[in-house]
Enzyme design. Structure first.
Site, short mmCIF file in Angstrom:
data_model
loop_
_atom_site.label_atom_id
_atom_site.label_comp_id
_atom_site.label_asym_id
_atom_site.label_seq_id
_atom_site.Cartn_x
_atom_site.Cartn_y
_atom_site.Cartn_z
N MET A 172 40.03 38.04 43.62
CA MET A 172 39.70 37.72 44.99
C MET A 172 38.63 36.64 45.01
O MET A 172 37.51 36.90 44.64
CB MET A 172 39.18 38.95 45.70
CG MET A 172 38.96 38.65 47.16
SD MET A 172 37.79 39.72 47.94
CE MET A 172 36.39 38.64 47.98
N PRO A 173 38.98 35.45 45.41
CA PRO A 173 37.95 34.42 45.52
C PRO A 173 37.29 34.41 46.90
O PRO A 173 37.91 34.80 47.89
CB PRO A 173 38.74 33.13 45.30
CG PRO A 173 40.10 33.44 45.84
CD PRO A 173 40.33 34.90 45.54
#
Length: 129
Positions: free
Chosen positions: A1-2
């Site tokens: 998850m950026p």
């Protein structure tokens, strides 16, 4: 998850949306992030009340079309994948927002599973999510 932060000079909401789309699509293509993994902070700077500094460094001449893209993500991806991401972001930023590739400045900051709380005061990645 950026977590993605995009800062651009002289940028309206439409261009910010286009830049966000470019980065989101590049993350999916180059790194395999799912489409619903979409966390972005998009900020336009007017050059008066808020500024972005830039210059020529390592032979890249930037101007007021500068776009800073800061991506925080969990570590472990190979350098070739990161290079593909940088290239794709620059391509799509030009296609969607008219930003010249020389004005796309990208930085990645990597961390570990313990460095994320996605809500509710929990460390979801440590809890096996």
């Amino acid at each position: 998850m950026p977590l993605v932060r995009i800062d651009a000079l002289g940028c309206d909401a439409q261009r910010l949306q286009a830049l966000g789309r470019a980065v989101h699509e590049a993350l999916g293509e180059a790194m395999g992030f799912p489409d619903d993994d979409h966390f972005q902070i998009l900020t336009g700077h007017d050059g008066e009340r808020s500024l972005l500094r830039h210059g020529t460094y390592l032979g890249v001449r930037r101007d007021d079309g500068i776009v800073y893209v800061a991506i925080t993500l969990r570590g472990g991806r190979p350098s070739a994948q990161k290079q593909a991401l940088y290239h794709r972001i620059a391509e799509l930023a030009q296609e969607y927002a008219g930003t010249e590739p020389r004005n796309v400045f990208v930085t990645l900051t990597e961390n570990t599973d313990a460095d994320w709380s996605l809500g509710n005061g929990e460390a979801q990645y440590l809890d096996g999510h």
